[in-house]
Write an enzyme that holds these catalytic residues in place. Structure first.
Site, short mmCIF file in Angstrom:
data_model
loop_
_atom_site.label_atom_id
_atom_site.label_comp_id
_atom_site.label_asym_id
_atom_site.label_seq_id
_atom_site.Cartn_x
_atom_site.Cartn_y
_atom_site.Cartn_z
N ASP A 30 10.79 35.76 -6.22
CA ASP A 30 10.39 35.30 -4.89
C ASP A 30 8.88 35.05 -4.90
O ASP A 30 8.10 35.83 -5.46
CB ASP A 30 10.75 36.36 -3.84
CG ASP A 30 10.68 35.80 -2.42
OD1 ASP A 30 11.74 35.66 -1.78
OD2 ASP A 30 9.56 35.50 -1.95
N HIS A 100 20.91 32.18 -0.72
CA HIS A 100 20.24 32.96 -1.75
C HIS A 100 20.47 34.43 -1.49
O HIS A 100 20.43 34.88 -0.34
CB HIS A 100 18.74 32.65 -1.80
CG HIS A 100 18.08 32.64 -0.46
ND1 HIS A 100 18.17 31.56 0.40
CD2 HIS A 100 17.35 33.58 0.18
CE1 HIS A 100 17.50 31.85 1.51
NE2 HIS A 100 17.00 33.07 1.41
N LEU A 101 20.69 35.15 -2.56
CA LEU A 101 20.86 36.59 -2.50
C LEU A 101 19.53 37.22 -2.90
O LEU A 101 19.04 36.98 -4.00
CB LEU A 101 21.98 37.02 -3.46
CG LEU A 101 22.33 38.50 -3.49
CD1 LEU A 101 22.81 38.98 -2.12
CD2 LEU A 101 23.39 38.78 -4.54
#
Ligand code: AMP
Ligand code: ZN
Length: 114
Positions: A30, A100-101
């Site tokens: 991220d 998204h996980l």
């Protein structure tokens, strides 16, 4: 989806620190990490959110969860623990509309989340 940010990462049109790639999924760091480990696991296939998913997508969605577990183990979080989250829609604060996980780990995570 030509303008989708995460589709652009799938197509390598914009850079990302990619940690995992296979025929169904991709995982990358991220850009604004909320924990020592903050990884996003996404399907190659564009799917806006969990709300857009069909039952036929369940294998793909399950795959994302197993990739997250693998990466959590690789980072040494298997014993200490970690969190996997899909934010879905406005109340959850979803900001990127390619499912998204989130994989978060490496520190004590508060519960309930804000
Ligand atoms: P959400 O709020 O659940 O939709 O999560 C979107 C996540 O994508 C946030 O945690 C952002 O920091 C992350 N993000 C946005 N743009 C990028 C990017 N270009 N590369 C990696 N992560 C990103
Ligand atoms: Zn997309």
């Amino acid at each position: 989806m030509s303008q989708c940010l995460f589709c652009k990462i799938v197509r390598k049109e914009i850079p990302a620190k990619i940690l995992w790639e296979d025929d169904l999924a991709l995982a990358f760091e991220d850009i604004d990490p909320k924990a020592p480990t903050h990884v996003l696991v996404i399907p190659r296939k564009h799917l806006a959110s969990l709300e857009e998913a069909d039952w036929e997508d369940r294998q793909c969605l399950g795959h994302l969860v197993m990739v997250a577990r693998e990466l959590a183990r690789q980072r040494g979080h298997g014993e200490s623990g970690y969190r996997t989250v899909f934010n879905t829609g406005p109340d959850a604060g979803q900001s990127v509309f390619h499912i998204h996980l989130h994989l978060l780990g490496g520190r004590q995570l508060a519960w309930p989340p804000g």
